[in-house]
Design an enzyme around this catalytic site. Structure first.
Site, PDB file in Angstrom:
ATOM      1  N   HIS A  80      24.449 -61.716 -11.337  1.00 20.38           N
ATOM      2  CA  HIS A  80      24.512 -63.033 -10.719  1.00 20.38           C
ATOM      3  C   HIS A  80      23.796 -64.079 -11.554  1.00 20.38           C
ATOM      4  CE1 HIS A  80      25.414 -61.406  -6.411  1.00 20.38           C
ATOM      5  NE2 HIS A  80      26.511 -61.641  -7.099  1.00 20.38           N
ATOM      6  N   CYS A 132      40.627 -63.917 -16.650  1.00 22.36           N
ATOM      7  CA  CYS A 132      39.867 -64.656 -15.642  1.00 22.36           C
ATOM      8  C   CYS A 132      38.455 -64.115 -15.492  1.00 22.36           C
ATOM      9  CB  CYS A 132      40.575 -64.637 -14.290  1.00 22.36           C
ATOM     10  SG  CYS A 132      40.779 -62.992 -13.580  1.00 22.36           S
TER      11      CYS A 132
END
Length: 592
Positions: free
Chosen positions: A220, A524
């Site tokens: 993250h 992506c």
């Protein structure tokens, strides 16, 4: 700390957001250490701290370990729930003000703070006679042990859970929330690890770079740093040898941290990097190579608000709409009409451009309460993505119905919306998904994340109209390395030549699909947001790139400096290497 330790050898890690940063180093302490005295590096309270906390929240003066009566138990339970609810509310508020992945992880952490299983575990510890603060920590550590044992994406949640625990304990004690220290001047943030709640709130004007001792390329912290455009190095072993206040030069492209470098040289290097950043700041699109070759440069979004923000910038469309993130906090499945309304807003944000919707990638680190999935020993290899069909086939059918309805409402370029399925592994899955999409007038595609698709992609092509490579998971599965393990960060680096070779083979096969077709191949995953790697991907034959909205100018500006032939040459340099570090260095040198 001695002067000798400050001037030691250059520290090496894995660069995840290219760029240079020079400034004073500021350390952030572990959140649990800041809140609870006597916490060892694993986050477990020592005996003295446990004794101090054991009566926290009690009012009857009972000896340590004395089980509370029902009235006391209920008071302590209510204190925990109130504190956790307050913390969750703050996270929700920050998520509403954030965009992109920042909003995504903050919203997910708010859901984690409200988790009923955590609350039940706290009550279990309260019944043992622990005070509410000690019970909160002890309950958290039971989940830490469980997530560590499971590994995979579950292990990623350990930092999040401990951060939430620290915030709840601070609330119980009436203390300010732990967080990032104040910067008196722009500098470089150092940490053993960072929680998403802290990373998402960083000010790029003050935090010039981030270096963490743990973490991986797809943690993250790395993802949010990339969204914010802050140079970032993870898995920097030996970082603790750097003293708070030392001057450091971070070269995130090379993955190095130099302590007390020659100031003149460091300032010159930082100035050159700033010029490149200024070039990116002035880039407004569209994405075109130096030879005039147009590039489809798209945005990754998680909801309608993110899509509308992306539409105000240079994005040429949406290459990844992560639908599951809009429903993380939903206890029940949204109706077809509710979903159609959301999807229509996303489609309408780009009325004349491509929008690619990914069906629910539920499971692993993104559990959905209404999906009916059980806890798994290894969720990264378990029931997630298209495999939810094994539990509830109707869930995907209703989502496809909603997307078809959204296409009818918006019309125009979106009369046949593009939709792709995650975690496809077999030809049968691709055939079934393609058929269900075409029955509804949708344009079907699949994610290339599982090696079985990459190595036999020619067998999948007859059943789909496009491919999208998810480099985060593809790298994890190809290298057999947990992408959240800081110890394995070098393996989960998307510059790994083996991964690049697979991407090339996928693109080549898509260029000669059955029936004389050319099937579009996009990327992506986070790899597309690295400007240098983006050039390599185009050289490998990829036809579109989809990145976080904030990364668009950096990638677009870099692409404008190269020709397609140069991209092919850079790709050849990377493919001729044996390690990710060598591949990155070769391309960086070739780009100079």
């Amino acid at each position: 700390m001695s002067q000798e330790s400050q001037t030691g050898p250059t520290i090496r890690g894995t660069g995840v957001v290219a760029g240079l940063a020079y400034g004073v180093a500021r350390w952030v302490g572990r959140a649990e250490q800041a809140v609870v005295g006597g916490v060892d590096p694993t986050g477990v309270p020592d005996a003295e701290a446990s004794a101090e906390l054991s009566t926290g929240g009690t009012t009857d003066g009972a000896p340590e370990g004395t089980p509370p009566d029902d009235e006391q138990l209920e008071r302590d339970r209510e204190r925990f729930v109130a504190a956790a609810t307050t913390v969750a509310g703050r996270l929700d508020q920050r998520a509403s003000l954030a965009t992109g992945v920042s909003a995504e992880v903050l919203a997910a952490n708010a859901v984690l703070a409200r988790d009923r299983g955590w609350a039940k575990a706290v009550v279990k510890e309260l019944k043992k006679g622990l005070g509410v603060e000690a019970a909160t920590i002890a309950a958290t550590e039971t989940f830490v042990v469980m997530f560590t044992r499971v590994g995979g994406r579950q292990a990623e949640r350990i930092t999040d859970l401990r951060d939430i625990c620290a915030r709840v304990v601070a609330e119980l004690r009436g203390l300010p929330e732990p967080g990032i220290p104040e910067f008196d001047e722009p500098g470089v943030l150092l940490a053993d690890d960072l929680a998403p709640a802290d990373t998402a709130g960083l000010d790029p004007a003050m935090v010039l770079g981030i270096v963490i001792e743990r973490g991986g390329p797809t943690s993250h912290t790395a993802i949010i740093a990339r969204q914010l455009g802050i140079p970032c190095v993870v898995a920097a072993a030996g970082l603790t040898s750097v003293a708070d206040g030392a001057r450091v030069l971070v070269d995130a492209g090379a993955g190095t941290v130099t302590v007390d470098p020659d100031e003149e040289s460091a300032l010159e290097a930082a100035a050159a990097d700033r010029r490149l950043r200024d070039l990116a700041a002035g880039w407004t699109g569209p994405a075109v190579l130096a030879d005039g070759h147009a590039v489809s440069l798209l945005a990754n979004v998680q909801d309608a608000a993110g899509a509308e923000v992306a539409a105000t910038g240079p994005a040429g469309g949406i290459g990844l709409f992560r639908t599951e993130l809009a429903f993380l906090d939903r206890p029940t499945e949204p109706s077809v009409d509710e979903q159609a309304e959301l999807y229509a807003r996303v489609l309408a944000s780009f009325p004349d451009a491509k929008v690619v919707t990914r069906t629910l990638d539920a499971g692993s680190d993104k559990p959905l309460a209404f999906a009916g999935m059980a806890e798994e020993d290894n969720p990264a290899l378990g029931v997630r993505g298209i495999r939810v069909d094994l539990i509830d086939r109707g869930l995907l059918d209703r989502q496809l119905d909603a997307l078809a309805e959204a296409g009818r409402r918006v019309g125009g370029a979106h009369s046949s919306p593009w939709v792709m399925a995650p975690m496809i592994s077999t030809v049968d899955e691709a055939r079934d998904f393609g058929g269900r999409c075409r029955e509804r007038g949708l344009t079907p595609g699949i994610m290339v994340e599982v090696p079985s698709v990459a190595v036999a992609v020619d067998r999948f092509l007859p059943h789909v109209d496009f491919l999208s490579i998810g480099t985060n998971d593809l790298t994890q599965y190809v290298m057999a390395a947990d992408r959240m393990s800081s110890d394995l960060a070098a393996l989960t680096d998307p510059w790994q030549p083996a991964v690049l070779r697979l991407i090339r083979s996928v693109a080549e096969a898509a260029g000669r699909a059955p029936g004389g077709r050319t099937v579009p191949v996009g990327v992506c995953g986070e790899a597309a947001a690295d400007p240098h790697l983006a050039c390599v991907l185009l050289g490998l034959g990829v036809s579109s790139l989809s990145v976080a909205t904030a990364a668009l100018p950096f990638v677009g500006a870099a692409l404008g400096e190269v020709t397609l032939e140069r991209c092919r040459q850079l790709a050849a340099l990377a493919l001729d290497c044996d390690t990710a570090r060598e591949a990155r260095a070769a391309v960086m040198a070739g780009s100079a």
